[in-house]
Design an enzyme around this catalytic site. Structure first.
Site, PDB file in Angstrom:
ATOM      1  N   ARG A 123     -20.765   2.504   0.496  1.00  0.00           N
ATOM      2  CA  ARG A 123     -21.655   1.758  -0.404  1.00  0.00           C
ATOM      3  C   ARG A 123     -22.102   0.422   0.175  1.00  0.00           C
ATOM      4  O   ARG A 123     -23.274   0.055   0.100  1.00  0.00           O
ATOM      5  CB  ARG A 123     -20.935   1.502  -1.731  1.00  0.00           C
ATOM      6  CG  ARG A 123     -20.636   2.740  -2.532  1.00  0.00           C
ATOM      7  CD  ARG A 123     -19.755   2.379  -3.730  1.00  0.00           C
ATOM      8  NE  ARG A 123     -18.430   1.987  -3.279  1.00  0.00           N
ATOM      9  CZ  ARG A 123     -17.347   2.756  -3.356  1.00  0.00           C
ATOM     10  NH1 ARG A 123     -17.429   3.966  -3.895  1.00  0.00           N
ATOM     11  NH2 ARG A 123     -16.188   2.337  -2.921  1.00  0.00           N
ATOM     12  N   ASP A 154     -15.493 -12.346   8.686  1.00  0.00           N
ATOM     13  CA  ASP A 154     -14.962 -12.811   7.397  1.00  0.00           C
ATOM     14  C   ASP A 154     -13.503 -12.420   7.231  1.00  0.00           C
ATOM     15  O   ASP A 154     -12.842 -12.873   6.293  1.00  0.00           O
ATOM     16  CB  ASP A 154     -15.798 -12.210   6.254  1.00  0.00           C
ATOM     17  CG  ASP A 154     -15.413 -12.758   4.891  1.00  0.00           C
ATOM     18  OD1 ASP A 154     -15.235 -13.990   4.779  1.00  0.00           O
ATOM     19  OD2 ASP A 154     -15.298 -11.971   3.938  1.00  0.00           O
ATOM     20  N   HIS A 209     -12.388 -14.845   4.420  1.00  0.00           N
ATOM     21  CA  HIS A 209     -12.357 -13.670   3.539  1.00  0.00           C
ATOM     22  C   HIS A 209     -12.981 -13.985   2.181  1.00  0.00           C
ATOM     23  O   HIS A 209     -12.323 -13.866   1.135  1.00  0.00           O
ATOM     24  CB  HIS A 209     -10.915 -13.164   3.369  1.00  0.00           C
ATOM     25  CG  HIS A 209     -10.864 -11.702   2.997  1.00  0.00           C
ATOM     26  ND1 HIS A 209      -9.823 -10.870   3.343  1.00  0.00           N
ATOM     27  CD2 HIS A 209     -11.740 -10.923   2.301  1.00  0.00           C
ATOM     28  CE1 HIS A 209     -10.044  -9.643   2.878  1.00  0.00           C
ATOM     29  NE2 HIS A 209     -11.209  -9.659   2.239  1.00  0.00           N
ATOM     30  N   GLY A 220     -15.923 -12.462   1.251  1.00  0.00           N
ATOM     31  CA  GLY A 220     -16.956 -11.436   1.051  1.00  0.00           C
ATOM     32  C   GLY A 220     -17.321 -11.217  -0.403  1.00  0.00           C
ATOM     33  O   GLY A 220     -18.491 -11.125  -0.763  1.00  0.00           O
ATOM     34  N   SER A 221     -16.320 -11.147  -1.251  1.00  0.00           N
ATOM     35  CA  SER A 221     -16.599 -10.885  -2.672  1.00  0.00           C
ATOM     36  C   SER A 221     -16.607 -12.163  -3.504  1.00  0.00           C
ATOM     37  O   SER A 221     -16.675 -12.105  -4.729  1.00  0.00           O
ATOM     38  CB  SER A 221     -15.545  -9.917  -3.232  1.00  0.00           C
ATOM     39  OG  SER A 221     -14.247 -10.496  -3.194  1.00  0.00           O
TER      40      SER A 221
END
Lengths: 342, 342
Positions: free
Chosen positions: B164, B280, B305, B307-308
């Site tokens: 995705r 990341d 980190h 990313g989200s």
């Protein structure tokens, strides 16, 4: 005296481009020999008797320089899309042709505009190389998301100035979920609803409208400053504009530093009127030291005017500048000549 | 003894999400009370008698924890899309249901992947706040351009893993002029040419193909690492892969640090096997200090980190994790349950 045409070039344009000039036997090419901004005194001295001058954005193009060159001067070519360093009236009245480098840098600047919009929202300045000097938590370093989200599905891009670079930036924003585009334009020009409708169809957005500045500030999730510099746009992004922005919005300036009031933007970031900013151009550049208010401001990414700085694009600009010079020297078509009499 | 169901939550999920659990009168909610990674000893002690546990990526989900909870444990919910911290066999054999948070972070990670691809090519690490400590010249800070250019019109994106997030990243690359997409997939799965053709049509690219790893390295202008972590993908980007890349290409890793050999990547950047990298995630994170080889490597952007890490996405992840927990506790459907017996 040689019967060659003298041209002065204020920076070495590199091995891909210099041969266009150096290998032309009809030219006597004088190049500023140092890796630094061309010295004004050197330029005025060497301009004497020149038929063409090829300059960077750093060289002031004024009556003093044209006088120093004398009546031999036929063409001035700048390796830049902007021409706020040029006295267009003087060029026009003296019949000196003028070339610049539009279009070739459109994609490079649009790329950087997207990068800065992302960096401004994602706390990049604060997080770069910060590992392991912070405590992870579920919401640490969280800011607004450029992409649309299920709970916040509407995204509006605002453009101050809606020329080629702005439109290339809009195209890149579509897959991020931007379906609304607002822009401001020179107040002297008339609105063109048919053109707006055509552009909305071209880019596949639901809304594309010219709006007043206050509406642009109020409605945009990202504001891109992409208008020309100069007096007409001086500090168009001021305290009033910034106070009108969404607290979750970001501001990107990849045009000219003069369009944004640096002190007002620094205050806005410290006080949270908007979320972040990505700035490639600053008023007074390159004098932007560690104590500059924008360098010290939170969530403000400051880059050193690298909008067009990719190898392919700079070679393209230098090639176009060289070909503009050649066209003007030999009375031929210049690939990108500016009409200085408008 | 209360007849409420005990649940243990290893981080405060904030005012938008905690009420989903705290306001449920059938639950006895125990929350790790500090703004730090949950202490293992505390977790083992507090897990005793728990029916559900909601954790972060930092908590190891193993037999020791499940033993500590005891037979009351019905569900474990992680606020992460990755589940390399979970012993799936133990979960399966004990009949403990397991929830994770796919999909909700897709756009946030795709956004960051684009940002890192741009930053790696545009010398962002070197140019951030560098003004005025460099000499401008026509080619200073010039690197490869993400967008296609007239002299280099072909752009190929390479994806290690094509789920995705990779597809959302591809969608964002289209307006940059990417018309070619290569990907690698788990060797245990069969190629599906019809599915590839359907995806090529969906994204409007000329080419979309599954290829061997060496072809991906050789042909891609940007390589995105977006496969799961774990033993099967350990150091899939190694010295051989990096030596096979284009010198003008960039590498982006927004998946897991274990997929990339950090020492090999640092060597590659120092020696110019590729142009730059945007990272990341790093093996051994968060122990990534100033002396880490990737932090010291040229043109290597290292983010912690994130990313989200956008507000909407993390609220979405925490909400999904809470709803997974509730579904599992009450024997109902979990919005995102992982089949642990596969």
């Amino acid at each position: 005296m040689s019967n060659k045409l003298k041209v002065v070039v204020t920076r070495d344009l590199g091995p891909d481009v210099m041969p266009l000039l150096l290998n032309n036997k009809e030219l006597d090419v004088v190049v500023w020999p140092h890796n630094s901004v061309c010295d004004r005194k050197w330029l005025l001295e060497n301009a004497a008797g020149a038929s063409g001058i090829l300059v960077m954005l750093s060289e002031k193009l004024d009556a003093e320089l044209f006088d120093a060159a004398g009546p031999s001067l036929r063409v001035v070519s700048t390796m830049s899309v902007g021409y706020e360093h040029a006295d267009l009236k003087e060029l026009s009245s003296r019949g000196i042709r003028f070339g610049y480098t539009p279009d070739v840098l459109t994609d490079a600047v649009a790329d950087l505009s997207i990068m800065l919009a992302l960096m401004a929202g994602r706390n990049t300045k604060e997080t770069l190389d910060i590992w392991p000097n912070f405590v992870w938590s579920p919401y640490v370093w969280c800011g607004p998301q450029l992409s649309a989200t299920p709970t916040s599905p509407k995204r509006t891009a605002g453009f101050i100035g809606f020329g080629r670079i702005a439109q290339a930036t809009l195209a890149r924003l579509i897959p991020f979920g931007f379906q609304h585009c607002l822009y401001t334009a020179n107040p002297a020009t008339a609105p063109d609803h048919a053109a707006d409708a055509a552009l909305a169809a071209k880019y596949g957005v639901r809304e594309l409208r010219r709006v007043p500045l206050d509406e642009l500030a109020r409605e945009s999730d990202v504001v891109f400053v992409l208008a020309p510099g100069g007096a007409a746009t001086y500090h168009i992004v001021d305290e009033k504009f910034l106070r009108g922005m969404k607290k979750s919005a970001v501001l990107v300036n990849t045009a000219r530093g003069t369009l944004v009031d640096s002190d007002a933007l620094a205050k806005a970031l410290h006080e949270g009127w908007l979320y972040g900013a990505g700035i490639d151009v600053v008023e007074g550049e390159p004098k932007v030291g560690a104590d500059h208010p924008l360098v010290k401001a939170p969530r403000c990414v400051v880059l050193p005017h690298i909008g067009s700085a990719t190898t392919d694009t700079r070679i393209g600009m230098a090639t176009l500048a060289a070909n503009n010079l050649l066209g003007g020297l030999f009375g031929k078509e210049m690939p990108a000549e500016l009409n200085t009499s408008r």
